[in-house]
Structures are given as C-alpha cells and as structure tokens.
Write a protein that holds these residues in place. Sequence first.
Motif, PDB file in Angstrom:
ATOM      1  N   GLY A   1       0.811  -1.211   0.000  1.00 42.31           N
ATOM      2  CA  GLY A   1       0.000   0.000   0.000  1.00 42.31           C
ATOM      3  C   GLY A   1       0.847   1.266   0.000  1.00 42.31           C
ATOM      4  N   VAL A   2       2.116   1.138   0.379  1.00 46.28           N
ATOM      5  CA  VAL A   2       3.032   2.276   0.356  1.00 46.28           C
ATOM      6  C   VAL A   2       3.181   2.807  -1.063  1.00 46.28           C
ATOM      7  N   GLY A   3       2.981   1.948  -2.066  1.00 47.59           N
ATOM      8  CA  GLY A   3       3.081   2.370  -3.462  1.00 47.59           C
ATOM      9  C   GLY A   3       2.066   3.431  -3.835  1.00 47.59           C
ATOM     10  N   GLN A   4       1.038   3.621  -3.011  1.00 45.34           N
ATOM     11  CA  GLN A   4       0.044   4.667  -3.268  1.00 45.34           C
ATOM     12  C   GLN A   4       0.498   6.021  -2.733  1.00 45.34           C
ATOM     13  N   ASN A   5       1.540   6.015  -1.910  1.00 44.52           N
ATOM     14  CA  ASN A   5       2.078   7.245  -1.349  1.00 44.52           C
ATOM     15  C   ASN A   5       3.001   7.887  -2.383  1.00 44.52           C
ATOM     16  N   THR A   6       2.562   8.986  -2.964  1.00 44.09           N
ATOM     17  CA  THR A   6       3.305   9.642  -4.039  1.00 44.09           C
ATOM     18  C   THR A   6       4.719  10.031  -3.609  1.00 44.09           C
ATOM     19  N   GLY A   7       4.854  10.555  -2.415  1.00 45.06           N
ATOM     20  CA  GLY A   7       6.169  10.969  -1.932  1.00 45.06           C
ATOM     21  C   GLY A   7       7.147   9.810  -1.833  1.00 45.06           C
ATOM     22  N   LEU A   8       6.688   8.688  -1.274  1.00 42.94           N
ATOM     23  CA  LEU A   8       7.568   7.525  -1.141  1.00 42.94           C
ATOM     24  C   LEU A   8       7.879   6.899  -2.499  1.00 42.94           C
ATOM     25  N   LEU A   9       6.932   6.964  -3.402  1.00 40.30           N
ATOM     26  CA  LEU A   9       7.177   6.439  -4.743  1.00 40.30           C
ATOM     27  C   LEU A   9       8.236   7.286  -5.453  1.00 40.30           C
ATOM     28  N   TYR A  10       8.134   8.601  -5.336  1.00 38.89           N
ATOM     29  CA  TYR A  10       9.153   9.483  -5.914  1.00 38.89           C
ATOM     30  C   TYR A  10      10.514   9.248  -5.250  1.00 38.89           C
ATOM     31  N   LEU A  11      10.519   9.098  -3.923  1.00 38.69           N
ATOM     32  CA  LEU A  11      11.768   8.848  -3.211  1.00 38.69           C
ATOM     33  C   LEU A  11      12.411   7.553  -3.700  1.00 38.69           C
ATOM     34  N   SER A  12      11.612   6.501  -3.858  1.00 40.80           N
ATOM     35  CA  SER A  12      12.122   5.233  -4.383  1.00 40.80           C
ATOM     36  C   SER A  12      12.710   5.422  -5.775  1.00 40.80           C
ATOM     37  N   GLY A  13      12.003   6.198  -6.599  1.00 41.64           N
ATOM     38  CA  GLY A  13      12.490   6.463  -7.945  1.00 41.64           C
ATOM     39  C   GLY A  13      13.800   7.221  -7.948  1.00 41.64           C
ATOM     40  N   VAL A  14      13.917   8.212  -7.073  1.00 39.34           N
ATOM     41  CA  VAL A  14      15.160   8.992  -6.990  1.00 39.34           C
ATOM     42  C   VAL A  14      16.310   8.118  -6.504  1.00 39.34           C
ATOM     43  N   VAL A  15      16.076   7.328  -5.455  1.00 37.15           N
ATOM     44  CA  VAL A  15      17.133   6.457  -4.915  1.00 37.15           C
ATOM     45  C   VAL A  15      17.587   5.461  -5.974  1.00 37.15           C
ATOM     46  N   ALA A  16      16.648   4.807  -6.649  1.00 39.87           N
ATOM     47  CA  ALA A  16      17.003   3.829  -7.684  1.00 39.87           C
ATOM     48  C   ALA A  16      17.753   4.500  -8.832  1.00 39.87           C
ATOM     49  N   THR A  17      17.308   5.680  -9.232  1.00 39.71           N
ATOM     50  CA  THR A  17      17.969   6.403 -10.324  1.00 39.71           C
ATOM     51  C   THR A  17      19.396   6.776  -9.943  1.00 39.71           C
ATOM     52  N   VAL A  18      19.588   7.271  -8.734  1.00 41.53           N
ATOM     53  CA  VAL A  18      20.933   7.668  -8.292  1.00 41.53           C
ATOM     54  C   VAL A  18      21.852   6.447  -8.204  1.00 41.53           C
ATOM     55  N   ILE A  19      21.372   5.361  -7.594  1.00 38.02           N
ATOM     56  CA  ILE A  19      22.196   4.153  -7.497  1.00 38.02           C
ATOM     57  C   ILE A  19      22.544   3.645  -8.891  1.00 38.02           C
ATOM     58  N   GLY A  20      21.554   3.605  -9.767  1.00 36.02           N
ATOM     59  CA  GLY A  20      21.791   3.142 -11.131  1.00 36.02           C
ATOM     60  C   GLY A  20      22.763   4.032 -11.882  1.00 36.02           C
ATOM     61  N   ALA A  21      22.632   5.337 -11.718  1.00 37.64           N
ATOM     62  CA  ALA A  21      23.529   6.270 -12.396  1.00 37.64           C
ATOM     63  C   ALA A  21      24.954   6.136 -11.872  1.00 37.64           C
ATOM     64  N   VAL A  22      25.112   6.005 -10.565  1.00 37.45           N
ATOM     65  CA  VAL A  22      26.450   5.870  -9.974  1.00 37.45           C
ATOM     66  C   VAL A  22      27.119   4.587 -10.454  1.00 37.45           C
ATOM     67  N   LEU A  23      26.414   3.473 -10.354  1.00 38.58           N
ATOM     68  CA  LEU A  23      27.007   2.201 -10.790  1.00 38.58           C
ATOM     69  C   LEU A  23      27.313   2.219 -12.282  1.00 38.58           C
ATOM     70  N   SER A  24      26.385   2.722 -13.072  1.00 36.16           N
ATOM     71  CA  SER A  24      26.604   2.782 -14.525  1.00 36.16           C
ATOM     72  C   SER A  24      27.786   3.683 -14.863  1.00 36.16           C
ATOM     73  N   TYR A  25      27.920   4.794 -14.166  1.00 35.18           N
ATOM     74  CA  TYR A  25      29.041   5.691 -14.397  1.00 35.18           C
ATOM     75  C   TYR A  25      30.367   4.973 -14.143  1.00 35.18           C
ATOM     76  N   TYR A  26      30.475   4.308 -12.989  1.00 32.29           N
ATOM     77  CA  TYR A  26      31.735   3.655 -12.633  1.00 32.29           C
ATOM     78  C   TYR A  26      32.039   2.462 -13.536  1.00 32.29           C
ATOM     79  N   VAL A  27      31.013   1.822 -14.087  1.00 36.08           N
ATOM     80  CA  VAL A  27      31.252   0.684 -14.961  1.00 36.08           C
ATOM     81  C   VAL A  27      31.537   1.130 -16.393  1.00 36.08           C
ATOM     82  N   TYR A  28      30.748   2.043 -16.908  1.00 31.34           N
ATOM     83  CA  TYR A  28      30.793   2.349 -18.333  1.00 31.34           C
ATOM     84  C   TYR A  28      31.554   3.635 -18.707  1.00 31.34           C
ATOM     85  N   ILE A  29      31.770   4.545 -17.744  1.00 32.23           N
ATOM     86  CA  ILE A  29      32.360   5.838 -18.101  1.00 32.23           C
ATOM     87  C   ILE A  29      33.707   6.069 -17.400  1.00 32.23           C
ATOM     88  N   ALA A  30      33.756   5.868 -16.086  1.00 34.69           N
ATOM     89  CA  ALA A  30      34.977   6.185 -15.315  1.00 34.69           C
ATOM     90  C   ALA A  30      36.150   5.292 -15.685  1.00 34.69           C
TER      91      ALA A  30
END
Length: 135
Positions: free
Chosen positions: A106-135
């Motif tokens: 039911g937490v998925g209905q909470n817009t704030g927590l859904l955005y927070l999850s999206g931001v956290v996943a995006t940041v983790i994905g961007a950091v890992l992708s950067y270190y693997v594919y760019i750095a």
Amino acid sequence: SLPPFNPMEKAVLLASVIGPVYLVAGLSMLLYRTSWQKVYSQWRDNHYTLIFPMVAYMILGLIMIGMYNVWEWNVWILVTLSGWALFVKGVLFFFAPGNVVRQVLGVGQNTGLLYLSGVVATVIGAVLSYYVYIA
C-alpha cells in the motif's frame, strides 16, 4: 578453463547489469508514477502474484552475495547491499503475514515515497553505470 575472477571484476560484472536496471526502473517510477501506483494496487489486491518474482529475488540475491559480498566503504558496497536487499526482501515476503505484505504494498500509493524510491534507484543506477561504463 577460465581463470577465476577477482572480487573487483565480480563487482564490475554485477554492477554492469544492475546499474542500468536500477537506472531504468528509477526513471520509470519518476516518469510514470500513476502507472506504478496501478501496479502496486494490483499487487496489493493479489499479493500471491508476487510469489515467482520473490523466489527470483532470493535466487538473484544469493547469486550476487555469492559472487560479491565485500563490506568495504566504496562505490561497490552498492552491489553488496543490492544482493542482500534482494535476498532479504524475498525472505520477508514468505515469512510476513499476508496483511503485512498488503500494507507494505500500500506504500506504493504514497506519491512521496514512490518518488523517493524512484530517486534512490535512479541515483544508485547512475552511480554504478558511471563507474562501470564511463569512469
């Protein structure tokens, strides 16, 4: 026979997969919030549909833990934490009562927590992708 991978090579291999996956999933949560809320709503209504994905989470988590379980404070700790998070999430699904699983979903209905999850996943994905594919 192939020579064994050292731990850093294993971390890079795992991050080369999970980095882009986190990045895409996170951006999807941010861009398509209402669609994700519908998905969470369907999961909450019938959490039994998550049995196969949760088994897959446990298997993938154990594979990741088996390949790379290094607790050093650097970017690759995200790989270790991801493996453990997948495994623990799968285990908790099977041991938590159904009403608790439904409340968590039911937490998925909470817009704030859904955005927070999206931001956290995006940041983790961007950091890992950067270190693997760019750095």
